[in-house]
Design an enzyme around this catalytic site. Sequence first.
Site, PDB file in Angstrom:
ATOM      1  N   CYS A 145       0.829  -1.167  -0.008  1.00  0.00           N
ATOM      2  CA  CYS A 145       0.093  -0.045   0.075  1.00  0.00           C
ATOM      3  C   CYS A 145       0.852   1.405  -0.166  1.00  0.00           C
ATOM      4  O   CYS A 145       0.268   2.304  -0.370  1.00  0.00           O
ATOM      5  CB  CYS A 145      -0.839   0.148   1.120  1.00  0.00           C
ATOM      6  N   ASN A 171     -10.228  -0.488  -0.289  1.00  0.00           N
ATOM      7  CA  ASN A 171      -8.768  -0.084  -0.239  1.00  0.00           C
ATOM      8  C   ASN A 171      -8.369  -0.567  -1.490  1.00  0.00           C
ATOM      9  O   ASN A 171      -8.028  -1.699  -1.627  1.00  0.00           O
ATOM     10  CB  ASN A 171      -8.049  -1.121   1.022  1.00  0.00           C
ATOM     11  N   HIS A 225      -3.675   7.192   2.768  1.00  0.00           N
ATOM     12  CA  HIS A 225      -3.838   5.738   2.188  1.00  0.00           C
ATOM     13  C   HIS A 225      -5.389   5.430   2.713  1.00  0.00           C
ATOM     14  O   HIS A 225      -5.559   5.590   3.887  1.00  0.00           O
ATOM     15  CB  HIS A 225      -2.885   4.647   2.433  1.00  0.00           C
TER      16      HIS A 225
HETATM   17  N1  ACO Z   1     -17.897  -9.150   9.060  1.00  0.00           N
HETATM   18  C1  ACO Z   1     -18.285  -9.393  10.310  1.00  0.00           C
HETATM   19  N2  ACO Z   1     -17.394  -9.793  11.468  1.00  0.00           N
HETATM   20  C2  ACO Z   1     -16.116  -9.996  11.110  1.00  0.00           C
HETATM   21  C3  ACO Z   1     -15.425  -9.472   9.838  1.00  0.00           C
HETATM   22  C4  ACO Z   1     -16.627  -9.098   8.749  1.00  0.00           C
HETATM   23  N3  ACO Z   1     -16.310  -8.944   7.340  1.00  0.00           N
HETATM   24  N4  ACO Z   1     -14.255  -9.632   9.745  1.00  0.00           N
HETATM   25  C5  ACO Z   1     -14.087  -9.840  11.148  1.00  0.00           C
HETATM   26  N5  ACO Z   1     -14.964 -10.101  11.655  1.00  0.00           N
HETATM   27  C6  ACO Z   1     -15.050 -10.387  13.251  1.00  0.00           C
HETATM   28  C7  ACO Z   1     -13.866 -11.125  13.660  1.00  0.00           C
HETATM   29  O1  ACO Z   1     -14.008 -12.733  13.342  1.00  0.00           O
HETATM   30  C8  ACO Z   1     -13.687 -10.967  15.063  1.00  0.00           C
HETATM   31  O2  ACO Z   1     -14.740 -11.711  15.751  1.00  0.00           O
HETATM   32  P1  ACO Z   1     -14.563 -12.426  17.348  1.00  0.00           P
HETATM   33  O3  ACO Z   1     -14.457 -11.254  18.122  1.00  0.00           O
HETATM   34  O4  ACO Z   1     -15.568 -13.197  17.322  1.00  0.00           O
HETATM   35  O5  ACO Z   1     -13.320 -13.169  17.008  1.00  0.00           O
HETATM   36  C9  ACO Z   1     -14.337  -9.551  15.267  1.00  0.00           C
HETATM   37  O6  ACO Z   1     -15.081  -9.299  13.942  1.00  0.00           O
HETATM   38  C10 ACO Z   1     -13.374  -8.528  15.223  1.00  0.00           C
HETATM   39  O7  ACO Z   1     -12.334  -8.684  14.621  1.00  0.00           O
HETATM   40  P2  ACO Z   1     -11.053  -7.653  14.415  1.00  0.00           P
HETATM   41  O8  ACO Z   1     -10.003  -8.267  13.289  1.00  0.00           O
HETATM   42  O9  ACO Z   1     -10.510  -7.643  15.695  1.00  0.00           O
HETATM   43  O10 ACO Z   1     -11.557  -6.400  13.814  1.00  0.00           O
HETATM   44  P3  ACO Z   1     -10.993  -5.117  13.784  1.00  0.00           P
HETATM   45  O11 ACO Z   1     -11.940  -3.972  14.444  1.00  0.00           O
HETATM   46  O12 ACO Z   1      -9.674  -5.051  14.073  1.00  0.00           O
HETATM   47  O13 ACO Z   1     -11.326  -4.587  12.308  1.00  0.00           O
HETATM   48  C11 ACO Z   1      -9.943  -4.618  10.068  1.00  0.00           C
HETATM   49  C12 ACO Z   1     -10.783  -5.499  11.171  1.00  0.00           C
HETATM   50  C13 ACO Z   1     -10.986  -3.621   9.556  1.00  0.00           C
HETATM   51  C14 ACO Z   1      -9.211  -5.503   9.205  1.00  0.00           C
HETATM   52  C15 ACO Z   1      -8.896  -3.703  10.968  1.00  0.00           C
HETATM   53  O14 ACO Z   1      -8.135  -4.401  11.904  1.00  0.00           O
HETATM   54  C16 ACO Z   1      -8.272  -2.946   9.901  1.00  0.00           C
HETATM   55  O15 ACO Z   1      -8.624  -2.005   9.236  1.00  0.00           O
HETATM   56  N6  ACO Z   1      -6.840  -3.175   9.913  1.00  0.00           N
HETATM   57  C17 ACO Z   1      -5.642  -2.423   9.294  1.00  0.00           C
HETATM   58  C18 ACO Z   1      -5.588  -2.747   7.890  1.00  0.00           C
HETATM   59  C19 ACO Z   1      -4.359  -2.135   7.100  1.00  0.00           C
HETATM   60  O16 ACO Z   1      -4.335  -0.968   7.198  1.00  0.00           O
HETATM   61  N7  ACO Z   1      -3.839  -2.674   6.277  1.00  0.00           N
HETATM   62  C20 ACO Z   1      -2.603  -2.111   5.674  1.00  0.00           C
HETATM   63  C21 ACO Z   1      -2.791  -1.818   4.279  1.00  0.00           C
HETATM   64  S1  ACO Z   1      -3.215  -3.148   3.240  1.00  0.00           S
HETATM   65  C22 ACO Z   1      -1.835  -3.554   2.163  1.00  0.00           C
HETATM   66  O17 ACO Z   1      -0.923  -3.103   2.561  1.00  0.00           O
HETATM   67  C23 ACO Z   1      -2.248  -4.781   1.226  1.00  0.00           C
END
Ligand code: ACO
Length: 325
Positions: free
Chosen positions: A112, A282, A252
């Site tokens: 990214c 994204n 980003h």
């Molecule tokens: N729908 C419903 N529930 C979901 C989904 C979904 N699509 N995805 C995950 N969950 C659930 C999980 O299973 C988990 O359930 P549990 O508590 O029963 O285990 C719960 O939601 C919480 O999951 P988390 O992963 O802790 O959720 P979080 O609030 O962290 O959000 C997210 C996830 C959106 C991916 C976030 O962590 C994020 O944006 N991370 C950063 C991403 C990023 O910046 N990436 C860098 C760029 S990408 C690149 O370089 C290619």
Amino acid sequence: MRSKITGTGSYLPERIISNDDLAKTVHTSDEWIIERTGIKERRVAGDDETTSDMCFQAAGKALEASGTFPEEIDLVIVATMSGDMPMPATASFLQQRIGAVNAGAFDVNAACSGFLYGLSVADNFIKGGTFRKILLVGAEMNSKFLDWEDRSTCVLFGDGAGAVIMEPAGDDSGVLSTHLSSDGSMWDFICVPGGGSKYPSSHETVKDGMHFIKMRGNETFKVAVRTLEKLVMDTLAANNMKPSDLAMLIPHQANLRIISATAKRLNLPMSRVAVNLDKFGNTSSASIPIALDEVVREGRIKEGDYILLEAFGGGLTWASALIKW
Ligand code: ACO
């Protein structure tokens, strides 16, 4: 001599996939996706479309905006982690297609952060006097690297391309500084493990889904917020500037909560932050040039404005650029 951006362009595939569409195939909901990410829908390329096709569309608009002929281009750089093929570079397909007959061509892969890594390379080639006109594109076809049954990743990403033309500034406008960082110890936070020399493509790698994007989202989120808050302050400090000098932040587009945290650290109202992940998700290295093209075409930045670009992604990598428009 500074380098400056003299034209921008972008391309988004026509097909829209909404959160409700995804909720029909994986266990998720519109509410969860909006609340946790800010994404409402994303664009997905057609089956026959390639990454270089999207580059071609975006690049054509950037060339037109800057009044540049393809044969004037000295170098074509494509920032991508989802190119047409592992080899040759997607930039080679673009160079041929656009008719940049006098240009070198290569890809940059910093996930990214790729567009800002490419911007830094282009800036230094121009500052050093090696090249005069560079076409830089950030493009991703993430849809073809997603496991559409994995709700933790398939709801996050989209396809698209954004392009800029860079050339010598001739005045005090342009790129003031670029800042590149990485920490490979966290490589497995975001990766596509299969298909390289570590796990060459085989029936097993395909069966195990190793050619899909894997992400440890929550751990990545925490590092991203912490790192970006420091990065934007360090970038301003390197230029003896303060947050209130900024006209616009172009981040980003990974997660609205990450973007808001960075804006809060800078004390910038969201009206001065470019946000389009609600429409496009994204788009990895394409997100910044797409957002930049939008704000330029909407007239939201004007000559002399200071704009800060920042990104965080796989590697892990992070990068920023401060530009006087
Ligand atoms: N729908 C419903 N529930 C979901 C989904 C979904 N699509 N995805 C995950 N969950 C659930 C999980 O299973 C988990 O359930 P549990 O508590 O029963 O285990 C719960 O939601 C919480 O999951 P988390 O992963 O802790 O959720 P979080 O609030 O962290 O959000 C997210 C996830 C959106 C991916 C976030 O962590 C994020 O944006 N991370 C950063 C991403 C990023 O910046 N990436 C860098 C760029 S990408 C690149 O370089 C290619």
